[in-house]
Design an enzyme around this catalytic site. Structure first.
Site, PDB file in Angstrom:
ATOM      1  N   ALA A   1      -4.269  -1.013  -2.924  1.00 58.12           N
ATOM      2  CA  ALA A   1      -3.763  -0.382  -1.701  1.00 58.12           C
ATOM      3  C   ALA A   1      -4.954  -0.153  -0.782  1.00 58.12           C
ATOM      4  O   ALA A   1      -6.011   0.283  -1.217  1.00 58.12           O
ATOM      5  CB  ALA A   1      -3.102   0.948  -2.036  1.00 58.12           C
ATOM      6  N   LYS A   2      -4.768  -0.438   0.498  1.00 63.01           N
ATOM      7  CA  LYS A   2      -5.841  -0.206   1.470  1.00 63.01           C
ATOM      8  C   LYS A   2      -5.724   1.231   1.986  1.00 63.01           C
ATOM      9  O   LYS A   2      -5.513   1.467   3.187  1.00 63.01           O
ATOM     10  CB  LYS A   2      -5.686  -1.202   2.621  1.00 63.01           C
ATOM     11  CG  LYS A   2      -6.820  -2.219   2.672  1.00 63.01           C
ATOM     12  CD  LYS A   2      -6.552  -3.264   3.711  1.00 63.01           C
ATOM     13  CE  LYS A   2      -7.580  -3.289   4.815  1.00 63.01           C
ATOM     14  NZ  LYS A   2      -8.953  -3.541   4.421  1.00 63.01           N
ATOM     15  N   ILE A   3      -5.792   2.164   1.052  1.00 59.58           N
ATOM     16  CA  ILE A   3      -5.592   3.584   1.392  1.00 59.58           C
ATOM     17  C   ILE A   3      -6.822   4.129   2.123  1.00 59.58           C
ATOM     18  O   ILE A   3      -7.960   3.917   1.692  1.00 59.58           O
ATOM     19  CB  ILE A   3      -5.288   4.385   0.104  1.00 59.58           C
ATOM     20  CG1 ILE A   3      -3.896   3.975  -0.413  1.00 59.58           C
ATOM     21  CG2 ILE A   3      -5.381   5.887   0.345  1.00 59.58           C
ATOM     22  CD1 ILE A   3      -3.465   4.617  -1.699  1.00 59.58           C
TER      23      ILE A   3
ATOM     24  N   TYR B   1     -11.722   4.646   1.485  1.00 59.31           N
ATOM     25  CA  TYR B   1     -12.856   4.171   2.273  1.00 59.31           C
ATOM     26  C   TYR B   1     -13.999   5.164   2.399  1.00 59.31           C
ATOM     27  O   TYR B   1     -15.061   4.824   2.922  1.00 59.31           O
ATOM     28  CB  TYR B   1     -12.375   3.652   3.645  1.00 59.31           C
ATOM     29  CG  TYR B   1     -11.795   2.270   3.466  1.00 59.31           C
ATOM     30  CD1 TYR B   1     -12.590   1.138   3.634  1.00 59.31           C
ATOM     31  CD2 TYR B   1     -10.505   2.099   3.017  1.00 59.31           C
ATOM     32  CE1 TYR B   1     -12.089  -0.125   3.393  1.00 59.31           C
ATOM     33  CE2 TYR B   1      -9.985   0.836   2.771  1.00 59.31           C
ATOM     34  CZ  TYR B   1     -10.786  -0.275   2.959  1.00 59.31           C
ATOM     35  OH  TYR B   1     -10.288  -1.522   2.701  1.00 59.31           O
TER      36      TYR B   1
ATOM     37  N   SER C   1       0.856  -1.203   0.000  1.00 59.87           N
ATOM     38  CA  SER C   1       0.000   0.000   0.000  1.00 59.87           C
ATOM     39  C   SER C   1       0.886   1.245   0.000  1.00 59.87           C
ATOM     40  O   SER C   1       0.592   2.230  -0.688  1.00 59.87           O
ATOM     41  CB  SER C   1      -0.913   0.024   1.236  1.00 59.87           C
ATOM     42  OG  SER C   1      -1.913  -0.973   1.146  1.00 59.87           O
TER      43      SER C   1
END
Ligand code: PPE
Length: 304
Positions: free
Chosen positions: A157-159, A163, A63
């Site tokens: 990517a868990k940016i 969210y 990420s």
């Protein structure tokens, strides 16, 4: 309220839960650049074990790579810090939340001159979509919001900022009385839920969307491998909302949601409106794996 634990790791130090604070001008609070992980630690017959720590840690660093941020610790240091944080909090089972974020420094969109801060928190977290959902299935609503286009947000990517899309979709679904939102991609194919990957079962074949515009879920990968080990056919293939309506069974996967059956989509029962045999079997096996009772996949566990 989140259930408090004792310590949170922040930039190399363990600080008491209540003191784990940041400045209001922390860059990521304003502009959303940071990335998190969600990992679970389970109780097993031979002690607590973190599930797929290596894969989560790799995604945490990926990420940062995708975002163009350089983390000030090595992968090995972060893995050790995660293990240490779990150990010192003395929880048999917990959810683990590593986070890197652009810290306090300059204001303005450019983040390159600011520090990258890292924290690791752990807390007890039960069934994410409720015990009832885990057991009997949840109700989904196709969202009015589209999932990320690959050239708008980089979904591998868990940016944190990614969210916002999930939050809007989740709020809409809850306001309408559903448990979770299902998001379609920009072409109208099923993508994923706000924090889970999606699977359908039809004629004993399991399908899940390809990785194009979704998060590369580690639970998704685990369940695919468990299914293949059971001789079940698994396909990564685009499918439509009506293929989900007409599937025999459907379920969600995620670290928080684990393997949650879907009983209804847009007010239509999926199959018989209760968890089907394949879903139930895979859920059972998934819990055996994370609890160290499925020898073949013991390598996925890091004991504390
Ligand atoms: N898609 C999205 C968008 C997602 O956020 C998750 C995890 C997944 C799929 C499943 O990925 P994996 O956990 O690697 O199997 N969602 C995390 C956030 C939950 C939260 O509300 O916070 C999680 O499950 O930890």
């Amino acid at each position: 309220m989140v259930e408090e634990s004792k310590y949170i790791w922040m930039n190399g130090e363990l600080v008491p839960w209540q003191d784990a604070k940041v400045h209001i001008l922390t860059h990521a609070l304003h502009y959303g650049l940071g990335a998190f992980e969600g990992i679970r630690c389970y109780k097993t017959p031979t002690g607590s074990a973190i599930f797929r720590l290596h894969e989560h840690n790799t995604r945490f660093f990926n990420s940062a790579l995708i975002a163009g941020a350089k983390l000030p610790y090595s992968k090995e240091e972060i893995a050790q810090a995660i293990i240490e944080t779990v150990r010192l909090n003395e929880l048999e089972e917990c959810y683990i939340r590593p986070l890197w974020y652009v810290g306090y420094g300059e204001m303005g969109i450019n983040f390159k001159n600011n520090p990258i801060d890292i924290s690791i928190a752990v807390w007890p977290w039960g069934a994410y979509l409720g015990d009832e959902g885990l057991q009997n299935g949840i109700r989904l609503k196709v969202s009015s919001l589209t999932r990320h286009h690959v050239n708008i947000s980089m979904t591998k990517a868990k940016i944190c900022g990614n969210y916002a899309n999930s939050q809007l979709a989740k709020a809409e679904a809850l306001d309408l009385g559903y448990d979770e939102a299902l998001m379609l991609d920009e072409s109208g194919f099923v993508a994923e839920c706000t924090g889970e990957n999606v699977f359908v079962v039809r004629d004993s074949i399991i399908k899940t969307p390809p990785l194009t515009s979704i998060l590369e879920g580690i639970t998704r990968d685990s369940v695919m491998k468990i299914a293949m080990d059971q001789g079940i056919h698994v396909r990564e293939e685009l499918f439509t909302r009506d293929q989900l309506y007409t599937s025999d069974e459907a379920f969600l996967t995620g670290t928080a949601a684990e393997l949650t059956p879907i009983k209804e989509v847009d007010n239509r029962l999926v199959g018989e409106g209760k968890p089907g045999p394949t879903t139930k079997e895979l859920q059972k096996l998934f819990f055996e794996v994370v609890q160290g009772e499925y020898p073949k996949f013991k390598g996925w566990l890091t004991y504390i």
